[in-house]
Design an enzyme around this catalytic site. Structure first.
Site, PDB file in Angstrom:
ATOM      1  CG  ASP A  24      20.477  88.885  73.633  1.00 23.47           C
ATOM      2  OD1 ASP A  24      21.199  89.109  72.641  1.00 23.47           O
ATOM      3  OD2 ASP A  24      20.789  88.090  74.536  1.00 23.47           O
ATOM      4  CG  ASN A  66      26.747  96.305  71.918  1.00 22.38           C
ATOM      5  OD1 ASN A  66      25.621  96.771  72.059  1.00 22.38           O
ATOM      6  ND2 ASN A  66      27.048  95.069  72.309  1.00 22.38           N
TER       7      ASN A  66
HETATM    8  C1  FPP Z   1      21.599  92.328  70.599  1.00 22.55           C
HETATM    9  O1  FPP Z   1      21.409  91.146  69.843  1.00 22.55           O
HETATM   10  C2  FPP Z   1      21.201  93.484  69.802  1.00 22.55           C
HETATM   11  C3  FPP Z   1      21.944  94.594  69.587  1.00 22.55           C
HETATM   12  C4  FPP Z   1      23.313  94.778  70.128  1.00 22.55           C
HETATM   13  C5  FPP Z   1      21.458  95.712  68.733  1.00 22.55           C
HETATM   14  C6  FPP Z   1      20.030  96.110  68.961  1.00 22.55           C
HETATM   15  C7  FPP Z   1      19.647  97.101  67.929  1.00 22.55           C
HETATM   16  C8  FPP Z   1      18.460  97.158  67.278  1.00 22.55           C
HETATM   17  C9  FPP Z   1      17.306  96.253  67.563  1.00 22.55           C
HETATM   18  C10 FPP Z   1      18.251  98.188  66.218  1.00 22.55           C
HETATM   19  C11 FPP Z   1      17.772  99.474  66.797  1.00 22.55           C
HETATM   20  C12 FPP Z   1      17.745 100.470  65.721  1.00 22.55           C
HETATM   21  C13 FPP Z   1      17.326 101.754  65.854  1.00 22.55           C
HETATM   22  C14 FPP Z   1      17.357 102.608  64.651  1.00 22.55           C
HETATM   23  C15 FPP Z   1      16.805 102.297  67.109  1.00 22.55           C
HETATM   24  P1  FPP Z   1      22.692  90.275  69.415  1.00 22.55           P
HETATM   25  O2  FPP Z   1      23.205  90.820  68.139  1.00 22.55           O
HETATM   26  O3  FPP Z   1      23.662  90.268  70.531  1.00 22.55           O
HETATM   27  O4  FPP Z   1      22.038  88.867  69.208  1.00 22.55           O
HETATM   28  P2  FPP Z   1      22.761  87.441  69.423  1.00 22.55           P
HETATM   29  O5  FPP Z   1      23.004  87.304  70.905  1.00 22.55           O
HETATM   30  O6  FPP Z   1      21.755  86.455  68.909  1.00 22.55           O
HETATM   31  O7  FPP Z   1      24.032  87.466  68.633  1.00 22.55           O
END
Ligand code: FPP
Length: 228
Positions: free
Chosen positions: A13, A61
């Site tokens: 996250d 998501n």
């Molecule tokens: C949550 O942070 C993150 C995600 C929903 C996506 C996670 C994906 C990756 C790290 C990439 C993986 C890629 C591969 C190719 C395996 P958020 O966006 O909710 O963060 P925030 O709460 O700060 O908005």
């Protein structure tokens, strides 16, 4: 030296907040998150962890803006196969967890190819949870059992019908970026998992963070409902 958790689950996250702090688009946070993911896998290998599960895209998501969803799907289609030398060099076996059949065809194909291309790697198993939800996982397992004619649902029956039933239950779940919730991750298998919540945003994670979550894990006494 303490005990190494056999299986760690990561709720990655804080990608969006990391990008926002730098006046970058949220997508830049996901790309940086992918770089962190590689460092964390290397850290897990150094510590002797045998299984990791990474929460890459949840069943919820899809509610995000289309351009962000498209960007993430692009990462899954391009970067997974693009990173194949990294996975093979480090003995990383990739698996998917969740319903990948509804992902865009190029992402689903790329993941399938990567799973096949890494199936003989044996240093660490890395489950990518994609279009994954803990509630969905339980329902899918129960429905598979019903279709097979199973007459009584037990915890063992549910587990035996998971996507990768031979992967052991998670010992430790680590979540970055300060939130303290499970967000539909590994609901069934987290029954006796330990939880570590860290303030650091996911794209800032590296090998050392694996050392520190394992050290926190080692300060816990696991009793599994029994006595210490
Ligand atoms: C949550 O942070 C993150 C995600 C929903 C996506 C996670 C994906 C990756 C790290 C990439 C993986 C890629 C591969 C190719 C395996 P958020 O966006 O909710 O963060 P925030 O709460 O700060 O908005």
């Amino acid at each position: 030296m303490g005990e190494v958790p056999q299986h760690i689950g990561f709720i990655m996250d804080g990608n969006g907040r990391w990008a926002k702090k730098r006046f970058l688009p949220r997508t830049a946070g996901h790309l940086a998150g992918l770089k962190a993911l590689k460092k964390v896998i290397l850290g897990c290998i150094s510590e002797g962890v045998r299984y990791v599960t990474l929460y890459c895209f949840s069943t919820e998501n899809w509610k995000r803006p289309k351009d962000e969803v498209d960007y993430l799907m692009g990462l899954f289609s391009e970067k997974i196969m693009g990173e194949l030398p990294f996975y093979n060099k480090n003995g990383i076996r990739l698996l998917t967890l969740g319903d990948t059949s509804v992902l865009p065809a190029d992402a689903a194909e790329s993941l399938e190819q990567a799973v096949r291309a890494t199936e003989h790697n044996s240093t660490i198993v890395c489950q990518l949870a994609l279009n994954y939800g803990g509630q969905d996982e339980i329902c899918k397992a129960v429905n598979r059992a019903i279709r097979e004619g199973v007459e009584e649902i037990t915890p063992a029956v549910i587990r035996a019908h998971f996507d990768n039933p031979w992967v052991p239950p998670v010992d430790l779940i680590a979540r970055s970026a300060g939130e303290k919730r499970l967000s539909n991750f590994l609901l069934f298998d987290s029954a006796y998992a330990e939880f570590v919540f860290c303030d650091k945003l996911w794209p800032d994670w590296c090998e050392d963070d694996v050392v520190s979550i394992i050290s926190e894990y080692n300060s816990r006494v696991r009793k599994f409902g029994g006595l210490a």
